[in-house]
Design an enzyme around this catalytic site. Structure first.
Site, short mmCIF file in Angstrom:
data_model
loop_
_atom_site.label_atom_id
_atom_site.label_comp_id
_atom_site.label_asym_id
_atom_site.label_seq_id
_atom_site.Cartn_x
_atom_site.Cartn_y
_atom_site.Cartn_z
N ASN A 188 -2.29 13.17 -3.72
CA ASN A 188 -3.94 13.80 -4.22
C ASN A 188 -4.16 15.19 -3.60
O ASN A 188 -4.57 15.74 -4.53
CB ASN A 188 -4.96 12.82 -3.62
CG ASN A 188 -5.08 11.48 -4.50
OD1 ASN A 188 -4.58 11.56 -5.49
ND2 ASN A 188 -5.90 10.59 -4.03
N ASP A 206 0.79 -1.08 -0.05
CA ASP A 206 0.01 0.06 -0.02
C ASP A 206 0.78 1.34 0.03
O ASP A 206 1.95 1.13 0.68
CB ASP A 206 -1.05 -0.07 1.14
CG ASP A 206 -2.01 1.02 1.44
OD1 ASP A 206 -3.00 0.63 1.05
OD2 ASP A 206 -1.54 2.14 1.84
N GLU A 248 -5.33 2.09 -3.79
CA GLU A 248 -3.81 2.07 -3.72
C GLU A 248 -3.23 1.12 -3.21
O GLU A 248 -2.21 1.24 -2.71
CB GLU A 248 -3.35 3.63 -3.31
CG GLU A 248 -4.30 4.12 -2.01
CD GLU A 248 -3.67 3.76 -0.75
OE1 GLU A 248 -2.48 4.00 -0.49
OE2 GLU A 248 -4.68 3.35 0.07
N ASP A 269 -3.35 9.36 -9.80
CA ASP A 269 -3.66 8.22 -10.92
C ASP A 269 -2.24 8.03 -11.77
O ASP A 269 -1.95 6.72 -11.70
CB ASP A 269 -4.54 8.73 -11.86
CG ASP A 269 -5.99 8.32 -11.10
OD1 ASP A 269 -6.19 8.11 -10.04
OD2 ASP A 269 -7.13 8.93 -11.79
N1 LIG Z 1 -5.66 9.30 -7.37
C1 LIG Z 1 -6.03 8.19 -6.64
N2 LIG Z 1 -6.49 8.24 -5.51
C2 LIG Z 1 -6.59 7.39 -4.86
C3 LIG Z 1 -6.99 5.99 -5.82
N3 LIG Z 1 -7.93 4.95 -4.89
C4 LIG Z 1 -7.68 5.67 -3.86
N4 LIG Z 1 -7.09 6.73 -3.62
C5 LIG Z 1 -6.91 7.55 -2.72
O1 LIG Z 1 -5.79 7.05 -1.77
C6 LIG Z 1 -5.88 7.55 -0.48
C7 LIG Z 1 -5.89 6.71 0.61
O2 LIG Z 1 -5.88 7.23 1.88
P1 LIG Z 1 -5.58 6.43 3.27
O3 LIG Z 1 -6.29 5.07 3.08
O4 LIG Z 1 -6.02 7.47 4.25
O5 LIG Z 1 -4.01 6.18 3.02
P2 LIG Z 1 -2.74 6.85 3.09
O6 LIG Z 1 -3.09 8.56 2.75
O7 LIG Z 1 -2.10 6.17 1.78
O8 LIG Z 1 -1.92 6.94 4.29
P3 LIG Z 1 -1.48 5.30 4.64
O9 LIG Z 1 -2.00 4.26 3.88
O10 LIG Z 1 -1.88 5.30 6.16
O11 LIG Z 1 0.13 5.47 4.52
C8 LIG Z 1 -7.20 8.21 -0.37
O12 LIG Z 1 -7.06 9.66 -0.76
C9 LIG Z 1 -7.87 7.76 -1.68
O13 LIG Z 1 -8.85 8.90 -2.17
C10 LIG Z 1 -7.24 6.27 -7.31
O14 LIG Z 1 -7.40 5.30 -8.14
N5 LIG Z 1 -6.48 7.31 -7.59
#
Ligand SMILES: Nc1nc2c(ncn2[C@@H]2O[C@H](COP(=O)(O)OP(=O)(O)OP(=O)(O)O)[C@@H](O)[C@H]2O)c(=O)[nH]1
Length: 316
Positions: free
Chosen positions: A188, A180, A223, A197
């Site tokens: 973002n 992850d 992600e 993306d």
């Molecule tokens: N651009 C984009 N963002 C995505 C996608 N899928 C998930 N996200 C974003 O990934 C982020 C995941 O956030 P969190 O689950 O808080 O995790 P994180 O910010 O990576 O933090 P940790 O996992 O704790 O390190 C969110 O802002 C989602 O909107 C995608 O397909 N495209």
């Protein structure tokens, strides 16, 4: 009086049959019980790349790909023992072999006829290249994550389940890397969702570039990525995980008018005899991944670490 059925044999002569089979839109190949081709139409010669009439007299094996010959011969013998009208390609994909050695996907419908007083099988052969290509593309699309080109969650689950079955059957080792992106939300927030993306797409290419042909790279959530490693011990899975973690950390992700860096946290686990299903491996890897997040991110935690035999592998 017997009622007529669709399986009643046609009793005809080559002279009478030829204009009829020439009028059909498909290839027609008529074979005797010794597997000799006795009559074909022009479509058949064209489809298999032979000059007109030169297919006649050949053994049927000449137009069957080598890998299918043995099974096909048995099937033809069986057909002559108990003939019934049937499609040969309902359950299995058939291919024919052209004179130039290339294969052609076909569907075959068989009928028994009496030709010039002798029993024969009439195969109506249809070129299904277009349908087969479309079918393959649809299957591939249904298993692929559109954005990254990696396999999707559905394929991931099916493959992990298959690996679990292999492990139960013959103790074949398989490992799983779950990872992850760290603080992806910040990417973002700072650069926009489209940039996020782009990072995912480029990271998927980095991952794909490190995999061996049998490894299965998947995007299983927003992600969250996973790699199934068939026939791979935990130790080797950890080595690969470390290589990928390092590659992603060192990659400069170019966005429209800026660049960024990102790291990943990974959980690495292998099937053990106590795994009742693929799901328990999945849950274990997930637990390890979250232990890695708690340990400060940008690290790999393996199954042995969870068992207390190895420390986490923090990279910073
Ligand atoms: N651009 C984009 N963002 C995505 C996608 N899928 C998930 N996200 C974003 O990934 C982020 C995941 O956030 P969190 O689950 O808080 O995790 P994180 O910010 O990576 O933090 P940790 O996992 O704790 O390190 C969110 O802002 C989602 O909107 C995608 O397909 N495209």
């Amino acid at each position: 009086m017997h009622s007529q059925t669709s399986t009643q044999k046609l009793n005809t002569t080559s002279r009478d049959l030829l204009p009829f089979i020439e009028s059909l839109p498909d290839a027609v190949i008529i074979v005797d019980p010794e597997h000799k081709i006795v009559l074909v139409n022009t479509h058949a010669s064209d489809m298999f790349g032979y000059p007109t009439d030169s297919l006649e007299g050949l053994d049927l094996q000449a137009i069957i790909p080598a890998t299918h010959r043995h099974a096909h011969k048995k099937r033809v013998d069986q057909y002559f023992r108990s003939p019934n009208t049937k499609a040969m390609s309902v359950q299995k994909r058939f291919s024919g072999l052209r004179a130039d050695g290339t294969e052609i996907p076909v569907e075959i419908m068989l009928n028994t006829i009496v030709l010039d007083g002798a029993t024969a099988a009439m195969a109506v052969v249809r070129d299904v290249s277009y349908q087969r290509e479309l079918e393959d593309r649809l299957i591939q699309e249904s298993l692929t994550d559109e954005m990254t080109g990696l396999y999707n969650r559905k394929h991931f689950k099916a493959q992990l389940e298959a690996q679990h079955s292999g492990f139960i059957r013959s103790a074949l080792p398989s490992s799983l890397i779950l990872f992850d992106f760290d603080h992806f939300k910040n990417i973002n927030d700072e650069y926009g969702h489209a940039a996020g993306d782009t990072v995912l797409i480029k990271a998927a290419k980095v991952v794909q570039g490190e995999l061996r042909p049998l490894d299965i790279g998947c995007r299983i959530g927003g992600e969250e990525f996973a790699i199934i490693l068939p026939n791979t011990q935990l130790r080797d899975a950890v080595t690969l995980a470390e290589r990928i973690r390092d590659r992603i950390e060192k990659t400069e992700f170019r966005l429209d008018d800026s660049t960024c860096h990102i790291t990943v946290t990974m959980g690495v686990a292998s099937f053990t005899p106590s795994d009742q299903s693929y799901d328990s491996l999945m849950k274990r890897a997930d637990k390890l991944l979250y232990a890695g997040k708690a340990a400060g991110r940008n690290c790999i935690i393996s199954q042995e670490a969870l068992a207390g035999r190895l420390g986490a592998v923090p990279q910073k």
